[in-house]
Design an enzyme around this catalytic site. Structure first.
Site, mmCIF file in Angstrom:
data_model
loop_
_atom_site.group_PDB
_atom_site.id
_atom_site.type_symbol
_atom_site.label_atom_id
_atom_site.label_comp_id
_atom_site.label_asym_id
_atom_site.label_seq_id
_atom_site.Cartn_x
_atom_site.Cartn_y
_atom_site.Cartn_z
ATOM 1 C CG HIS A 1 5.132 -1.467 10.313
ATOM 2 N ND1 HIS A 1 3.923 -1.646 10.940
ATOM 3 C CD2 HIS A 1 4.897 -1.692 8.980
ATOM 4 C CE1 HIS A 1 3.005 -1.956 10.049
ATOM 5 N NE2 HIS A 1 3.571 -1.999 8.848
ATOM 6 C CG ASP B 1 -0.334 -0.176 2.533
ATOM 7 O OD1 ASP B 1 0.630 -0.961 2.632
ATOM 8 O OD2 ASP B 1 -0.790 0.454 3.506
#
EC number: 3.1.26.11
Length: 304
Positions: free
Chosen positions: A144, A64
C-alpha cells in the site's frame, strides 16, 4: 466461526457503508479486523458487545481503519471493563504512538490494560503473531502507500479420535480418551498407549484471510493460499485502473486474480469506493475471473 461485516466503505463513509471493520466470533472470543470510525455503533446494531472483544488487528494507520479505536476504548472504560480483561491491539510500527494519542484525547478513565503489539514484517515471509492450542494468526507486509499488514487466522483442528481403536487397545471411555485426543500418552496396565495410535490423519481447520489495503502482489497470494474465505479490498472498477495505481489499491478483477491464484474457496470484496452507486459491474468483473465472489455490505453475516 461467524463473520460480521461492520463497515465496507473505503476512505469516506456513505449512507449505506461505514468505515472498515470486520468482527469474527470464534474460539470463545470476538476479534476485530480494523476499527474505522463508527465501529462501536455498528457493533450495537448487530448486538455484539464491545466488552467481549479480546483482540483487534489493525492493517495500517490510515484514519478510515483506526479512528474507531478512541471511542471504542473509552466506552469500554465507561462500561466498567476491569483489569482482568486486557485488550490486545496488533498493528504495524507506529501503533504505539496511536495508543499514546488515544489516551491524550479528552478526559476519560480506563481500568483495563490496553496492550499494544507492534509488528515488524519485511514481506519476505509470514510471521506468526499469535498462537494457542485452538488457532494461530499470521501476517505479512503487503503493498500500500504506507506500511500495511494483511492477516490470516486459521483453526488448529485436531485429528479425529478413533474411539473403537482406543477401546481395542484397552482404553476405557472417560478421561483417558480426552488425554489421548489432546496429545498425551496414557498408561493402561503394563502398556503405554500413545496418541498417534488412536488418532486419525491430520485435518485442516478453517482459514480466513483479511487484506487491509493493498495492490495485487505475490505476498497476498502466499498468505491467502488455500483459504476458505479471502476478504479483499476492491476499491475500484477496472475503468479506474489509473486511480488504483496512484492510490495503491485493488480493482475487483485484481482481487479475483489473487483468489484464483491462491486457490481460495470464496472471495468477499469490501472497501468499496463511494464513487459507485451500483456494484453490479464491480461484482461482474470479479466473477469473470473467480466465480465464487460476493460483495460485502454492512451487517453481512457469514457462518463458516
Amino acid at each position: 466461526m461467524e463473520l460480521t461485516f461492520l463497515g465496507t466503505s473505503s476512505a469516506v463513509p456513505s449512507k449505506y457503508r461505514n468505515h472498515p471493520s470486520v468482527a469474527l466470533k470464534a474460539f470463545g472470543e470476538i476479534i476485530l479486523f480494523d476499527c474505522g470510525e463508527g465501529t462501536q455503533r455498528q457493533l450495537t446494531n448487530v448486538k455484539i458487545s464491545p466488552m467481549k472483544i479480546d483482540k483487534i488487528f489493525i492493517s495500517h494507520l490510515h484514519g478510515d481503519h483506526i479512528l474507531g479505536l478512541p471511542g471504542l476504548i473509552q466506552s469500554m472504560g465507561f462500561r466498567g471493563r476491569d483489569s482482568e480483561n486486557p485488550l490486545h491491539i496488533y498493528g504495524p510500527i507506529g501503533i504505539k504512538n496511536i495508543k499514546k494519542a488515544i489516551f491524550e484525547l479528552g478526559h476519560f478513565f480506563v481500568d483495563f490494560p490496553v496492550i499494544i503489539h507492534e509488528i515488524e514484517n519485511t514481506g519476505m515471509t509470514t510471521n506468526i503473531i499469535f498462537e494457542n492450542d485452538e488457532y494461530a494468526v499470521e501476517c505479512i507486509k503487503t503493498h500500500h502507500n504506507i506500511n500495511n499488514l494483511s492477516y490470516s487466522i486459521y483453526e488448529k483442528k485436531k485429528p479425529r479420535f478413533l474411539r473403537e481403536k482406543a477401546i481395542e487397545l484397552g482404553v476405557k471411555p472417560g478421561p483417558d480418551f480426552g488425554k489421548l485426543h489432546n496429545g498425551h500418552s496414557v498408561e493402561i496396565g503394563d502398556n503405554i498407549i500413545k496418541p498417534e495410535e488412536v488418532l486419525g490423519t491430520p485435518r485442516s481447520g478453517s482459514k480466513i484471510v483479511y487484506s487491509g489495503d493493498t495492490i495485487h502482489c505475490e505476498e497476498m497470494i502466499n498468505l491467502a493460499k488455500d483459504a476458505d474465505i479471502l476478504i479483499h479490498e476492491s476499491t475500484y472498477k477496472d475503468k479506474d485502473i489509473d486511480k488504483t495505481v496512484n492510490n495503491a489499491h485493488s480493482t475487483a478483477s485484481q482481487a479475483a486474480k489473487i483468489a484464483k491464484e491462491a486457490n481460495v474457496s470464496q472471495l468477499i470484496l469490501t472497501h468499496i469506493s463511494t464513487r459507485y452507486t451500483s456494484i453490479d459491474d464491480l461484482k461482474q468483473e470479479a466473477i469473470e475471473i473467480f466465480e465464487n465472489t460476493e460483495i460485502a455490505y454492512d451487517y453481512l453475516n457469514l457462518e463458516i
